[in-house]
Design an enzyme around this catalytic site. Structure first.
Site, mmCIF file in Angstrom:
data_model
loop_
_atom_site.group_PDB
_atom_site.id
_atom_site.type_symbol
_atom_site.label_atom_id
_atom_site.label_comp_id
_atom_site.label_asym_id
_atom_site.label_seq_id
_atom_site.Cartn_x
_atom_site.Cartn_y
_atom_site.Cartn_z
ATOM 1 N N ASP A 291 -21.563 -0.209 27.305
ATOM 2 C CA ASP A 291 -21.957 -0.007 25.921
ATOM 3 C C ASP A 291 -23.385 0.566 25.924
ATOM 4 O O ASP A 291 -24.033 0.695 26.965
ATOM 5 C CB ASP A 291 -21.877 -1.323 25.140
ATOM 6 C CG ASP A 291 -21.655 -1.098 23.649
ATOM 7 O OD1 ASP A 291 -22.014 -0.014 23.145
ATOM 8 O OD2 ASP A 291 -21.128 -2.000 22.982
ATOM 9 N N TYR A 292 -23.873 0.885 24.732
ATOM 10 C CA TYR A 292 -25.137 1.598 24.540
ATOM 11 C C TYR A 292 -26.308 0.875 25.214
ATOM 12 O O TYR A 292 -26.667 -0.231 24.818
ATOM 13 C CB TYR A 292 -25.393 1.705 23.041
ATOM 14 C CG TYR A 292 -26.234 2.848 22.581
ATOM 15 C CD1 TYR A 292 -25.662 3.925 21.923
ATOM 16 C CD2 TYR A 292 -27.603 2.849 22.764
ATOM 17 C CE1 TYR A 292 -26.441 4.972 21.446
ATOM 18 C CE2 TYR A 292 -28.384 3.891 22.304
ATOM 19 C CZ TYR A 292 -27.799 4.963 21.647
ATOM 20 O OH TYR A 292 -28.579 5.990 21.191
#
Length: 766
Positions: A291-292
């Site tokens: 994820d980010y």
């Protein structure tokens, strides 16, 4: 029965088996070709180019963090980037793809991703709302339509579906999933993956699904975004992991690691999760992206500096690093230092390249980029019609006193509330490509539906919130609340005067789009206070009050349930919001939605969910409560239980009929119930099957959803609904994590929601 010779039987078997055998052989041939191609390509790649394939960057149009990558163009030309996300549009993506295939040394195409959560340009209800349709065909079609629009704008990868089980409505991202049940969540996961990926990933209108967030993200403590998760292995396997496994079985091409810890180790660096469970136990063949900035955030978890955590993530089984650029900037040094091996880098690179091969990007890097498709396949009339249909099917009628709904197409209606004449809040949370200006407001939808037959009086009544802190934290990236500067009491007074002139009041209230979703956890899940003040004033007029509720989560609605005449939960309905709401309010469509996440009476009950475990001192709601498992100030029961939803008609359930009460081994039980439409409207009912296992080697849930059927009945019509129950429906994970069933008594329950069921018992021997 005809008798055939043994030779003819053999011939028939061969003919019938040919399609399966042919498909299997074809798959093996394709895999062999893919592996040979990727092996050949990797033989030409430098170490830097291999590491570059593991680097996913954003160009800044749509972000979920404070970091935006720099120098993207030069890195693409150097082969330092494997994928790009946060941009869409055939023209822009074509230019970026040209940088890779025309200017990099080996001409390796990029993969382009985006958060396509509930539609691309044509926006559907939020996923929690879509799940309330209990219609897997509609759910799959929503992903198919989104895939066609996304690919027409150059995309080939979507960060969806989110399949996290969530039992805490304080968590904002409950809006992005299918609710609290692992079995139903699994069916939705499979439907979404199938819809996105289609029959062949190489098709121009197919996108690769990215299942998120792996894993257990919906179990965050205190319902707070990005927070710690801590649970037993049995709880993981029984209640939280099944939808991820279903997505693997459906052929999902990629997974996204979650931000939270699992067994004390963050998911992005968790080898047990990404390798032992996902790949070895479940047989996942695709690639895993973080994820980010989740790789660099491992440092905040206390696992070391960027080089250390990047090596840890790679060794754990992470293949692509989103935004952090830890792989890009440290893996070469880590290889030299002996912290990672070339084999580990090669394996991650191979998985990313294989994804691009499966998508057909090596044959045609611009397979989905067609300016004509972008004109013809995006935001079409057909797509809008479908958005209207799925929105109608998602609405849940929570209350309907004295059959006030559907409304008459005559008389005078007072339409009030900050969401009644509002375009910006119709689409819901985390919509990247949707245009709020093209959405249909509730006021417009009602006018479209009733024309001049109904006199519509409008007053805003209140702002969404007058709480400065809530306002500031709900609107970010330059977004602003559509706010009226008048004093709150002046707005309420105007609404009250408007209500007095009407036959009925329709109040459109609830959460703004950004009060739920990522980084939008709430400790108080009431309707914002300024709107409740408006509702209290409207109740005092004595006029019938219909609430149309906008929300991204279950809210605490005890006051509203006690005082409103009707409540229609519209979630955040999407592009066709107003038209769909009007269709339901005026009876053009009879609502059939059922909630997939329990509505609590109070935040003090959270987490609250239907398939809870029993206790040694259960309280049945009768007699003296002391020294029982209860609250002294509130009922244990939810306001609205899982699976609940009313209709404009009524349904009566007969007793359950079993074809046998004693079974053995792999026999099949047929459980039948007669459902009758006892009202005046044709309507759809979701007939739900639950099973309880009263005695087992571990403490079991009080009941578990195992199947359902959605049926349509005309007024007065009856239908027998039969469920086939097998031993697969009896299985659970025991304390050795063995998935099996145990002989004994089982209670079959069938009804219209998890609380209101008819029951029958069987004994099943091994």
């Amino acid at each position: 029965m005809k008798k055939y010779s043994s030779k003819l039987k053999t011939a028939l078997f061969i003919v019938l088996a040919l399609p399966c055998c042919y498909a299997s052989a074809q798959t093996k041939t394709e895999e062999a070709k893919m592996k040979a191609f990727v092996t050949s390509l990797m033989g030409k790649m430098t170490l830097d180019e291999k590491i570059g394939q593991l680097n996913l960057v954003t160009v800044g149009r749509a972000t979920t963090g404070s970091v935006v990558n720099k120098g993207v163009e030069e890195k693409i030309k150097k082969g330092d980037i494997g994928g790009v996300f946060g941009i869409y549009g055939a023209g822009d993506i074509s230019k970026i793809q040209d940088l890779a295939v025309k200017n990099s040394r080996l001409h390796i195409p990029l993969i382009f991703g985006l958060d396509v959560i509930h539609g691309h340009k044509t926006i559907f209800p939020i996923p929690l709302g879509v799940s309330a349709t209990w219609d897997l065909g509609l759910i799959e079609q929503s992903a198919r339509v989104a895939a066609k629009e996304a690919t027409a704008e150059g995309l080939n990868w979507v960060f969806s579906p989110m399949v996290d089980i969530a039992r805490d409505p304080r968590w904002g991202r409950i809006s992005e999933g299918a609710g609290e049940d692992p079995w139903y969540g699994s069916q939705v996961a499979k439907a979404m993956v199938k819809g996105y990926q289609g029959s062949d990933l190489k098709n121009a209108d197919a996108v690769m699904a990215c299942v998120k967030h792996f894993a257990l993200y919906g179990g965050a403590e205190a319902g707070r975004e990005y927070n710690t998760v801590d649970m037993s292995l049995i709880k993981m396997y029984q209640d939280y992991l099944p939808p991820y496994k279903a997505a693997v079985d459906a052929g999902a091409g990629s997974f996204m690691s979650s931000f939270n810890t699992i067994n004390g180790i963050p998911a992005t660096g968790n080898k047990w999760l990404l390798t032992d469970l996902l790949r070895k136990q479940w047989g996942f063949k695709g690639f895993v992206v973080s994820d980010y900035t989740a790789v660099s955030e491992l440092t905040n978890h206390g696992l070391g500096d960027l080089q250390t955590v990047s090596a840890l993530a790679l060794k754990a089984g992470l293949d692509m690093d989103m935004v952090s650029e830890g792989f890009l900037t440290t893996l070469k040094k880590s290889l030299k230092d002996g912290k990672v091996t070339l084999q580990q880098i090669d394996l991650a690179c191979r998985r990313v390249l294989e994804a691009k091969y499966k998508l057909g990007l090596f044959d045609n890097p611009k397979k989905s980029i067609d300016p004509e498709r972008e004109k013809q396949d995006v935001f079409t009339d057909d797509n809008r019609k479908f958005a209207r249909k799925i929105a109608e099917h998602s609405f849940v009628l929570l209350k309907n006193k004295a059959q006030i709904l559907p409304l008459k197409k005559s008389g005078t209606i007072a339409l009030v509330g900050p969401l009644a004449d509002n375009h910006s809040e119709m689409l819901g949370t985390w919509v990247v490509a949707g245009d709020p200006g093209k959405s249909v407001s509730v006021l417009e939808g009602i006018k479209n539906t009733v024309g001049t037959d109904v006199n519509i009086l409008y007053a805003r009544g209140s702002n969404i919130t007058d709480d400065s802190l809530l306002n500031a934290r709900s609107y970010f990236f330059g977004m602003k609340q559509m706010k009226d500067s008048r004093p709150p009491q002046e707005m309420i007074d105007e609404a009250v005067e408007t209500a007095k002139k009407a036959d009925v009041v329709v109040a459109v209230v609830g959460e703004s789009a950004n009060m739920s979703g990522e980084s939008s956890s709430r400790s108080d899940i009431n309707i914002p206070e300024t709107q409740r003040d408006l509702l209290k004033a409207l109740v005092k007029t004595g006029k019938p009050l219909v609430i149309v509720l906008f929300n991204g989560r279950p809210l605490t609605l005890t006051w509203e349930d006690a005082h409103a005449d009707a409540i229609l939960d519209a979630w955040a309905p999407g592009t066709e919001a107003g038209n769909a709401i009007a269709d339901v309010l005026f009876g053009n469509y009879n609502p059939s939605g059922k909630i997939t996440a329990t509505f609590p009476r109070s935040v003090g009950q959270i987490p609250i969910y239907y398939n809870h475990k029993n206790t040694g001192r259960p309280f049945d709601g009768k007699g003296v409560a002391k020294f029982k498992s209860d609250y002294i100030d509130i009922s244990n029961d939810p306001l609205y239980p899982f699976g609940y939803g009313l209709s404009y008609t009524t349904f009566k359930y007969g007793d359950i009929k079993l074809d046998k009460t004693k079974l053995k081994g792999d026999e099949t039980l047929k459980a039948t119930v007669t459902v009758t439409n006892t009202g005046q409207y044709a309507g759809e009912e979701v007939v739900q099957l639950y099973i309880s296992d009263p005695v087992a080697s571990i403490s079991r849930s009080v009941k578990e959803l195992k199947n359902y059927q959605k049926i349509m009945l005309q007024p007065g019509e009856s239908r027998e609904v039969t469920f086939n129950v097998t031993t697969n429906d009896l299985k659970f994970y025991n304390n050795q994590l063995v998935y099996d069933w145990e002989p004994g008594e089982f209670v079959v329950q069938i009804g219209g929601n998890s609380n209101d069921t008819h029951t029958a018992s069987v004994h099943w021997a091994k």
